[in-house]
Design a protein around this motif. Structure first.
Motif, short mmCIF file in Angstrom:
data_model
loop_
_atom_site.label_atom_id
_atom_site.label_comp_id
_atom_site.label_asym_id
_atom_site.label_seq_id
_atom_site.Cartn_x
_atom_site.Cartn_y
_atom_site.Cartn_z
N ASN A 316 5.70 0.31 9.34
CA ASN A 316 5.66 -0.59 10.49
C ASN A 316 5.44 -1.99 9.93
O ASN A 316 4.33 -2.32 9.49
CB ASN A 316 4.49 -0.22 11.43
CG ASN A 316 4.81 0.98 12.30
OD1 ASN A 316 5.94 1.46 12.33
ND2 ASN A 316 3.80 1.47 13.01
N SER A 341 1.62 -1.36 8.96
CA SER A 341 1.16 -0.12 8.32
C SER A 341 2.25 0.53 7.47
O SER A 341 3.44 0.29 7.69
CB SER A 341 0.69 0.89 9.38
OG SER A 341 1.75 1.22 10.24
N TYR A 343 2.95 4.60 6.38
CA TYR A 343 2.47 5.95 6.68
C TYR A 343 3.55 6.95 6.31
O TYR A 343 4.70 6.56 6.05
CB TYR A 343 2.07 6.08 8.16
CG TYR A 343 3.19 5.79 9.14
CD1 TYR A 343 3.56 4.48 9.41
CD2 TYR A 343 3.87 6.82 9.77
CE1 TYR A 343 4.60 4.20 10.30
CE2 TYR A 343 4.90 6.55 10.66
CZ TYR A 343 5.26 5.23 10.92
OH TYR A 343 6.28 4.95 11.77
N TYR A 358 -0.37 14.17 5.56
CA TYR A 358 -0.16 12.90 6.25
C TYR A 358 -0.99 11.83 5.56
O TYR A 358 -2.06 12.10 5.02
CB TYR A 358 -0.62 13.02 7.72
CG TYR A 358 -0.50 11.73 8.50
CD1 TYR A 358 0.74 11.29 8.96
CD2 TYR A 358 -1.63 10.94 8.75
CE1 TYR A 358 0.86 10.09 9.65
CE2 TYR A 358 -1.52 9.74 9.45
CZ TYR A 358 -0.27 9.32 9.90
OH TYR A 358 -0.15 8.13 10.57
N SER A 360 -1.79 7.39 6.13
CA SER A 360 -1.43 6.09 6.71
C SER A 360 -2.45 5.06 6.27
O SER A 360 -3.62 5.37 6.03
CB SER A 360 -1.37 6.16 8.24
OG SER A 360 -2.66 6.23 8.79
N ARG A 362 -3.27 1.19 7.64
CA ARG A 362 -2.96 0.14 8.61
C ARG A 362 -3.85 -1.05 8.32
O ARG A 362 -5.03 -0.88 8.02
CB ARG A 362 -3.24 0.67 10.02
CG ARG A 362 -2.80 -0.22 11.15
CD ARG A 362 -2.82 0.56 12.47
NE ARG A 362 -4.14 1.08 12.81
CZ ARG A 362 -5.02 0.43 13.57
NH1 ARG A 362 -4.74 -0.75 14.06
NH2 ARG A 362 -6.21 0.98 13.84
#
Ligand code: NAG
Ligand code: NAG
Ligand code: NAG
Length: 649
Positions: A316, A341, A343, A358, A360, A362
């Motif tokens: 992002n 971010s 991720y 997973y 991430s 941010r």
């Protein structure tokens, strides 16, 4: 390298826990867990070189002028970022400038300058070693890198191109001065991007655009291409004030290791076809104890071919965010800042499952011009039980901890023991389970066993790590009946050396484990050698646990300190602590200068049998060094020529 008897006997890679003396590694009573780590480093520097009295006084002086501010603990509540409520409290307490320190020093009972340099007349000055001291810049300077088990790229797939990415963005000048919107006019908000999708999608073999006259070499080897790509991205992101710096580095590492893949040559084999050219490496891998150890449950995890893959990474891009008093309708108090971010997941086939891996990271500011907050999440899965996620401040050039190639980063001055401290606010929201070795500081450096700085020779360079593990579930493996997992001696803050066989005095609980570099020819027996696959060169690890012994340097004093529910601002005298640690050195050689070109915070979930999630925020990292114009990144530069490749017959 000559193989010593001890090396052979003790050389089962290690993080072997309580392995019985007989070599029957297959015995079911033996609990074994291999470590490979990313972290190990150790070098035995002769600590006698450290002027203990001076260090102690230095510490006292430091404490006398730097008040310890506790980060207010915050109870995370549903739907609210737990870190946000504390930012107000933090924003007023920025790091002191050198001027402030001078003022404080004047009030101090100690003459700091004289204590520090008894012979010199000039007073030491603490300055930030970072391009973005305390993470206060308006500019977004973030990069991400992904490493396979041995800190390389290895297999490159369509879904994971050359694993280096960056997000660098500035706010347009009309907004960047204070971050405050003079007029609430969306047309004025502009984000100036320094990096594009094109840049991030560059893959091995692609040619690089020229930037600022610099040329970047396109190569067909994925490992070497990633090095060039990082340099290229850095050239787009470079901020030339006060000296060129590039970005914070998000580091991801997949701990899966498929021995049959031949992707990770054993450390110290510098030739590309190690399995042919390094007979010793070959016999090492094939030796029965090592085989048994590796194949045993608790050995290197791998679900089968392809387990060493790079992640799928999504982005992002940084974008404008207006925060502040919008809710109350008072637009004069609203502030603009950037947020974005990275991720993704390692599970290439089942990305959406809640059981998939997973990660991430941010970044955002909720009270500009406050510090950046980095919010991290890391989840391990059945197929990826061993993952690492760190935020690193690496040297702006030269090698970095665990990585023998040229890197780019944030640190324009490489910290040197004992002359530095690290300030960071950390809020661990979820711990990541009982295997999460959360490091409230992991520092990495490199020097040879003869005390010389590293120069890119993989056979003699040794990565050294010092790591403080704050998860209270992590036990001490160093113990009176496992002294092979302890450093030969412990040095107290007063300078007293306590041998590990002194069961009455040695603080076993202060150590998780210690392991020696495989090429330590004179390591004191018994010893364990650090894993030889997970770094391209030998490594030495000092893994510490919260203890009163370290608390004198601002580190957690006991298990649970700084853990979930105990968010704090830490002022860690990492320089003094690292000067106290034992690191191996060959007898009779001059003490190495301990330089640390990587400083990072994050977690390594070390082979979890269950899916676990770690989550934490980190704010306002800074490193302050005793300013010395002779020490800069130049002193820690080992621009490795790109001759190493990983192809194997
Ligand atoms: C690979 O090994 C062979 C046989 O030992 C040797 O002749 C060759 O030079 C090696 N290649 C490299 C690139 O080191
Ligand atoms: C990325 O952006 C999407 C769309 O705005 C959002 O739903 C998602 O939560 C963001 N992801 C992260 C990790 O910030
Ligand atoms: C402890 O180790 C030291 C250094 O190796 C040695 O001199 C001493 O004899 C040992 N003491 C015991 C009780 O083993």
């Amino acid at each position: 390298m000559k193989t010593s008897a001890a090396d052979v006997q003790d050389g089962d890679e290690i993080r072997a826990r309580r392995i019985s003396d007989d070599a029957s590694l297959g015995a079911t009573s033996v609990e074994t867990s291999l470590t490979a780590g990313i972290q190990p480093e150790r070098m035995a520097l002769h600590v006698t070189a450290a002027p203990w009295g001076v260090i102690l006084l230095f510490l006292l002086a430091l404490l006398s002028f730097s008040s310890r501010v506790e980060w207010p603990p915050i109870a995370p509540t549903e739907g609210q970022d737990p870190s946000s409520s504390s930012l107000n409290a933090l924003s007023g307490s920025g790091l002191r400038s050198a001027d402030d320190q001078d003022a404080q020093r004047g009030e101090s009972a100690f003459d700091f300058g004289r204590l520090w340099r008894s012979s010199g007349s000039s007073e030491p000055e603490l300055r930030s070693a970072l391009g973005d001291p305390g993470m206060r810049s308006d500019k977004v300077r973030v990069a991400a890198e992904a490493w396979n088990f041995c800190n390389r790229v290895g297999m490159q797939t369509d879904s994971a191109l050359s694993p280096r990415w960056a997000d660098c963005a500035d706010l347009s000048p009309s907004l960047s001065t204070s971050g405050e919107l003079a007029v609430d006019d969306p047309a004025l908000r502009e984000v100036l991007y320094k990096v594009s999708d094109f840049d991030n999608e560059l893959k091995t073999g692609d040619s690089f655009p020229q930037h600022e006259g610099e040329e970047f070499r396109s190569v067909d080897d994925p490992d070497l291409y990633a090095v060039e790509k990082e340099k290229y991205l850095a050239s787009l992101c470079a901020v030339n004030q006060p000296v060129p710096w590039h970005f914070w580095m998000i580091m991801l590492k997949n701990g899966n290791f498929d021995l049959k893949s031949n992707l990770c040559p054993i450390a110290g084999s510098s030739a590309s076809n190690y399995s042919v050219s390094d007979a010793r490496a070959q016999s090492y891998v094939k030796s029965q104890p090592v085989r048994q150890l590796l194949e045993k449950e608790g050995g290197f995890p791998c679900f089968g071919p392809g387990c060493m893959n790079q992640p799928l990474l999504y982005h992002n891009w940084s974008q404008l965010e207006i925060r502040g008093a919008m809710d109350s309708g008072d637009t004069t108090k609203s502030r603009s800042s950037l947020t974005g971010s990275f991720y993704g997941t390692y599970d290439l086939d089942s990305e959406d499952s809640m059981d998939s891996s997973y990660f991430s990271v941010r970044w955002y500011k909720n009270e500009s011009p406050g510090s950046w907050t980095f919010h991290h999440v890391l989840r391990v899965s059945d197929k990826y039980p061993w993952l690492m996620l760190y935020l690193r401040a690496d040297a702006t050039r030269g090698g970095s901890g665990g990585y023998p190639w040229d890197t780019r980063g944030m640190m324009h001055t490489v910290p040197k023991s004992p002359d530095f401290k690290v300030v960071v606010s950390l809020d661990v929201i979820r711990g990541g389970g009982s295997k999460s070795q959360f490091y409230l500081l992991d520092i990495g450096g490199c020097w040879k066993n003869d005390g010389n700085p590293c120069n890119g020779d993989l056979a003699t360079d040794v990565t050294r790590y010092s790591e403080m593990i704050i998860n209270p579930d992590i036990d001490s493996w160093c113990a009176p009946d496992s002294i092979d997992l302890c450093p030969p001696y412990h040095t107290t803050a007063e300078g007293e050396k306590i041998h590990r066989n002194d069961t009455a005095k040695f603080p076993y609980d202060a150590y998780h484990l210690y392991c020696a570099p495989y090429n330590a020819q004179h390591a004191e027996k018994p010893f364990r050698v650090c894993d030889r696959y997970s770094n391209p060169q030998a490594q030495e690890l000092q893994q510490l646990l919260p203890h009163a012994e370290w608390a004198v340097h601002g580190y957690p004093a006991k298990k649970g300190d700084g853990w979930v529910g105990d968010a704090r601002k830490w002022e860690l005298d990492a320089g003094v602590l690292s000067s106290r640690l034992y690191f191996y050195q060959d007898p009779g050689t001059p003490a190495a200068v301990r330089m640390w070109p990587s400083v990072d915070v994050g977690t390594e979930v070390y082979v979890s049998t269950t899916s676990e999630t770690a989550e934490w925020t980190m704010v306002r990292l800074d490193e302050q060094v005793v300013y010395d114009s002779r020490i800069g990144v130049e002193n820690c530069k080992w621009d490795r020529k790109l001759q190493v490749s990983v192809s194997v017959e």
